[in-house]
Structure formats: structure tokens, C-alpha cells
Design a protein around this motif. Structure first.
Motif, PDB file in Angstrom:
ATOM      1  N   LEU A  29      43.044  14.668 -48.036  1.00 54.35           N
ATOM      2  CA  LEU A  29      42.758  14.980 -46.637  1.00 54.35           C
ATOM      3  C   LEU A  29      42.129  16.358 -46.459  1.00 54.35           C
ATOM      4  O   LEU A  29      41.486  16.616 -45.444  1.00 54.35           O
ATOM      5  CB  LEU A  29      44.032  14.867 -45.801  1.00 54.35           C
ATOM      6  N   ASN A  30      42.303  17.233 -47.439  1.00 48.48           N
ATOM      7  CA  ASN A  30      41.783  18.599 -47.366  1.00 48.48           C
ATOM      8  C   ASN A  30      40.377  18.743 -47.940  1.00 48.48           C
ATOM      9  O   ASN A  30      39.789  19.816 -47.841  1.00 48.48           O
ATOM     10  CB  ASN A  30      42.722  19.558 -48.104  1.00 48.48           C
ATOM     11  N   TRP A  31      39.848  17.694 -48.528  1.00 46.20           N
ATOM     12  CA  TRP A  31      38.541  17.794 -49.186  1.00 46.20           C
ATOM     13  C   TRP A  31      37.410  17.589 -48.196  1.00 46.20           C
ATOM     14  O   TRP A  31      37.390  16.619 -47.443  1.00 46.20           O
ATOM     15  CB  TRP A  31      38.447  16.772 -50.328  1.00 46.20           C
ATOM     16  N   GLU A  32      36.454  18.532 -48.229  1.00 41.96           N
ATOM     17  CA  GLU A  32      35.281  18.430 -47.369  1.00 41.96           C
ATOM     18  C   GLU A  32      34.503  17.156 -47.714  1.00 41.96           C
ATOM     19  O   GLU A  32      34.254  16.863 -48.884  1.00 41.96           O
ATOM     20  CB  GLU A  32      34.384  19.646 -47.556  1.00 41.96           C
ATOM     21  N   GLY A  33      34.157  16.406 -46.699  1.00 43.53           N
ATOM     22  CA  GLY A  33      33.378  15.197 -46.892  1.00 43.53           C
ATOM     23  C   GLY A  33      34.203  13.935 -47.048  1.00 43.53           C
ATOM     24  O   GLY A  33      33.670  12.838 -46.968  1.00 43.53           O
ATOM     25  N   PHE A  34      35.510  14.076 -47.260  1.00 39.31           N
ATOM     26  CA  PHE A  34      36.365  12.894 -47.388  1.00 39.31           C
ATOM     27  C   PHE A  34      36.667  12.349 -45.999  1.00 39.31           C
ATOM     28  O   PHE A  34      36.983  13.093 -45.084  1.00 39.31           O
ATOM     29  CB  PHE A  34      37.684  13.236 -48.085  1.00 39.31           C
ATOM     30  N   ASN A  35      36.578  11.024 -45.843  1.00 39.78           N
ATOM     31  CA  ASN A  35      36.851  10.388 -44.562  1.00 39.78           C
ATOM     32  C   ASN A  35      38.099   9.516 -44.577  1.00 39.78           C
ATOM     33  O   ASN A  35      38.947   9.660 -43.711  1.00 39.78           O
ATOM     34  CB  ASN A  35      35.651   9.545 -44.119  1.00 39.78           C
ATOM     35  N   LYS A  36      38.189   8.606 -45.559  1.00 39.79           N
ATOM     36  CA  LYS A  36      39.357   7.726 -45.613  1.00 39.79           C
ATOM     37  C   LYS A  36      39.366   6.943 -46.908  1.00 39.79           C
ATOM     38  O   LYS A  36      38.373   6.896 -47.634  1.00 39.79           O
ATOM     39  CB  LYS A  36      39.392   6.766 -44.428  1.00 39.79           C
ATOM     40  N   VAL A  37      40.523   6.289 -47.150  1.00 40.86           N
ATOM     41  CA  VAL A  37      40.680   5.340 -48.250  1.00 40.86           C
ATOM     42  C   VAL A  37      41.200   4.045 -47.652  1.00 40.86           C
ATOM     43  O   VAL A  37      42.103   4.062 -46.809  1.00 40.86           O
ATOM     44  CB  VAL A  37      41.703   5.829 -49.305  1.00 40.86           C
ATOM     45  N   GLU A  38      40.631   2.932 -48.082  1.00 39.06           N
ATOM     46  CA  GLU A  38      41.142   1.617 -47.722  1.00 39.06           C
ATOM     47  C   GLU A  38      41.460   0.870 -49.017  1.00 39.06           C
ATOM     48  O   GLU A  38      40.710   0.966 -49.984  1.00 39.06           O
ATOM     49  CB  GLU A  38      40.107   0.807 -46.942  1.00 39.06           C
ATOM     50  N   VAL A  39      42.561   0.140 -49.012  1.00 39.02           N
ATOM     51  CA  VAL A  39      42.921  -0.680 -50.164  1.00 39.02           C
ATOM     52  C   VAL A  39      42.974  -2.126 -49.698  1.00 39.02           C
ATOM     53  O   VAL A  39      43.740  -2.469 -48.794  1.00 39.02           O
ATOM     54  CB  VAL A  39      44.281  -0.248 -50.765  1.00 39.02           C
ATOM     55  N   ASN A  40      42.130  -2.951 -50.310  1.00 37.59           N
ATOM     56  CA  ASN A  40      42.066  -4.371 -49.979  1.00 37.59           C
ATOM     57  C   ASN A  40      42.592  -5.177 -51.161  1.00 37.59           C
ATOM     58  O   ASN A  40      42.269  -4.879 -52.314  1.00 37.59           O
ATOM     59  CB  ASN A  40      40.625  -4.792 -49.688  1.00 37.59           C
TER      60      ASN A  40
END
Length: 108
Positions: A29-40
Motif C-alpha cells: 500500500l505504501n509503494w508509489e504506483g501500486f493500485n490494488k491486488v485481486e485474486v481470482n
């Protein structure tokens, strides 16, 4: 924006158990450019589960910076230590990483 998808084949019944592990690292969550993670998870095949871990990043460079970071190395070192003890019992049967550019989106 890009997606980085790690496509796993895992032993039947393990994908839903493993899915929460891929969102447990709050340092992302602290990394610049990171938006989200989804697991399908797809349980449709009779002999294995399929799990897609999809990360959304602004740029490939930002993803690569995270991938080369101590945060990434420490996260995966914990996984390696656990796997060395019971490598043969690992539920992961194989994986493939795919980096894609998002070319079109429809949002409600």
C-alpha cells in the motif's frame, strides 16, 4: 496502467486457502504506483485449481522497482523458507507471470 498477473496451477482444494496470503502484505500500500491486488480462483477443472493473482500498477517501472526491493525479497524469502521444509508438499504445481497494458475499461 498495467496488470501483472501471476497465473498459478495448484492442487485441488488449495486455491481458496492460499488466496488471502496474496493480500496480507500491507507494505504494498505504501509503494508509489501500486493500485490494488485481486485474486481470482477457478475451481472448474476436476484435477486442479487455477488462481490468478492480478496486481494493478501505474507503470512497469514502478512494478519493477517493487520487484527489486527489500520488501519483495523479504516477502518471498519467508515463502522460500517454508517451502524448503516441505518442498514436495507445496500445493503449487506451476505458474506463469504475464505483464499486460490495460487497453480498454468499462466501469459502472
Amino acid at each position: 496502467m498495467i496488470t501483472v498477473t501471476n497465473r498459478f496451477l495448484v492442487k485441488k482444494g488449495f486455491a481458496h486457502k492460499m488466496a488471502p496470503l496474496f493480500i496480507s502484505d500491507k507494505n504494498l500500500l505504501n509503494w508509489e504506483g501500486f493500485n490494488k491486488v485481486e485474486v481470482n480462483v477457478c475451481s472448474e477443472p476436476e484435477d486442479h485449481d487455477e488462481m490468478n493473482v492480478m496486481m494493478f500498477w501505474d507503470t512497469v517501472e514502478q512494478f519493477k522497482a517493487w520487484r527489486e526491493s527489500d520488501d519483495f525479497k523479504n516477502l518471498h524469502r519467508r515463502e522460500e523458507i517454508g517451502n524448503k521444509e516441505n518442498n514436495e508438499s507445496s500445493p503449487i504445481m506451476g505458474n506463469r507471470v504475464v505483464i499486460s497494458e490495460i487497453a480498454a475499461t468499462l466501469v459502472k
